[in-house]
Design a protein around this motif. Structure first.
Motif: not given
Length: 110
Positions: A38-47
């Motif tokens: 989230a903090s590096s704008n990678k889309g949030g944890r999905i798994q």
């Protein structure tokens, strides 16, 4: 007989199961593996990774921006993790009550 009240994530949501990569970091929404989804704008944890396979309900990780990945998220509603993050589409969710559409004419008059 197992009468524990442990709640598990069930359903089609990807975060119900850990990813299969030989990587100890969660996978992010944009396809990278990172603890800072989230903090590096990678889309949030999905798994979550297999080393910490359970995604927890509360956003207490990555600067309180993302869900935590843990071996054990504790009981539902407990601190600090809030128990496992549940799959939103899982039963026993009652079907939504139909909303009367008597205000549809007002929507068109902007």
């Amino acid at each position: 007989e197992d009468n524990s009240t442990e709640v598990k994530c069930v359903g089609e949501c990807p975060y119900c199961t850990p990813h299969e990569d030989d990587d100890s970091m969660p996978s992010c929404g944009k396809g990278e593996n990172s603890w800072a989804c989230a903090s590096s704008n990678k889309g949030g944890r999905i798994q979550c990774p297999k080393v910490a396979p359970v995604m927890c309900a509360y956003k207490k990780c990555d600067g309180d921006m993302d869900y935590c990945c843990e071996k054990d998220c504790g009981a539902l509603g407990s601190e600090p993790f809030g128990g496992p993050r549940l799959c939103d589409g899982a039963p026993p969710t009652p079907p939504p009550t139909p909303v009367p559409t008597n205000n549809s004419t007002e929507d068109n008059s902007t």
